[in-house]
Design a protein around this motif. Structure first.
Motif: not given
Length: 305
Positions: A124-151
């Motif tokens: 349903n619509k709520l589940g679709s939004i959840g999938v999109v948010l989950a995929l977006l979180s991967i993008v933001t974690f990738s951005i947060s790691s681009s500064d080289g400060q993460q392990a």
């Protein structure tokens, strides 16, 4: 067997799942960061602690040795145990638990995608939004790691995503096994067995097999990993006594929240802006996906009556 609405013990078990898994997540890296305990030994000890809840899960139950049970049990067990082995390696690299566990918590996205593709299920619509948010979180974690400060740069993120995929696949086949009538106690037994089978692999991966470590390192590891194993058993007990529509969202969303909060308090480390956004997106997405799926299942169950 229907759920006894007068039985409120599911509340206690659900609370125990959140606490045990939340605390386990926050302290998972403790033996490595404080004692230099190798992740391979952590995995070996975890596999042995699984025997304790396994005993309670199988007590009074008939173990299923059918080909169907063996197939699903091994598939579920190896994806789960393989994810655990990689998780301990990820944490041993110094990856922050407050980022790793929220990423892992979006594993329902994998389950949903597999259900859509292989079982032709609808979301349903709520589940679709959840999938999109989950995929977006991967993008933001990738951005947060681009500064080289993460392990190890982005390596920890790659490992975390692989764990997420493994556990998402595991959940899908857990659902398939339940649909095929395989009892959860037998599945838990196979999960324990496959975890122990992979222990020699962890042993072979040890760089220094003759190294000695303080007794406290082994004891703290055993206690921390026992929390993981007990949490799994409590989840089974909670679901057998209460409604999955309430229990599943609580355990999938609140445990990572507790892990994140405890990790920030214990290690006195605050995430950056993009990492914080990723945490919020991951937890929100996992909550929406699980709640959406369980709500659909509840509607189906009501319609079947």
């Amino acid at each position: 067997m229907g759920v006894d609405v007068n039985n409120k013990s599911w509340i206690v078990y659900t609370f125990m799942v959140v606490v045990t898994w939340g605390v386990w997540g926050a302290f998972s890296a403790w033996p490595t960061t404080h004692y230099g305990y190798p992740d391979q030994w952590i995995y070996i000890i975890w596999s042995l602690t699984m025997l304790i809840p396994c005993y309670f899960a199988l007590r009074g139950q008939r173990f299923d040795f059918s080909g169907k049970a063996i197939f699903y049990g091994c598939l579920i067990g190896f994806t789960g145990a393989g994810g655990q082995l990689l998780l301990f390696k990820t944490l041993a690299m110094g990856a922050p638990a407050y980022l790793v566990f929220p990423i892992i918590s979006i594993s329902p996205a994998i389950t949903v995608i597999m259900s859509l593709a292989l079982l032709k299920e609808r979301v349903n619509k709520l589940g679709s939004i959840g999938v999109v948010l989950a995929l977006l979180s991967i993008v933001t974690f990738s951005i947060s790691s681009s500064d080289g400060q993460q392990a190890n740069g982005l390596l920890w993120l790659v490992y975390s995503v692989l764990i997420c995929v493994a556990w998402g696949v595991q959940a899908f086949f857990m659902k398939q096994a339940a649909n095929q009538g395989v009892h959860d106690s037998s599945i838990f037994g196979y999960m324990t067995l496959t975890g122990i089978i992979l222990a020699p692999v962890a042993w072979l991966m040890l760089a220094d097999k003759g190294a000695s470590y303080p007794l406290m390192a082994t004891l703290s590891t055993a206690f921390i990993q026992l929390l993981n194993a007990v949490g799994a058993l409590c989840l089974v007990m909670a679901l057998s006594r209460g409604k999955a529509t309430i229990i599943a969202p609580c355990t999938n969303a609140l445990a990572p929240v507790l892990t994140a909060v405890l990790s920030l308090i214990i290690y006195q480390s605050m995430p950056g802006f993009w990492a914080f956004i990723g945490i919020v997106l991951a937890i929100s997405g996992s909550t929406m996906m699980v709640y959406s799926e369980e709500k659909i299942n509840a509607v189906k169950a009501t319609a079947a009556l």
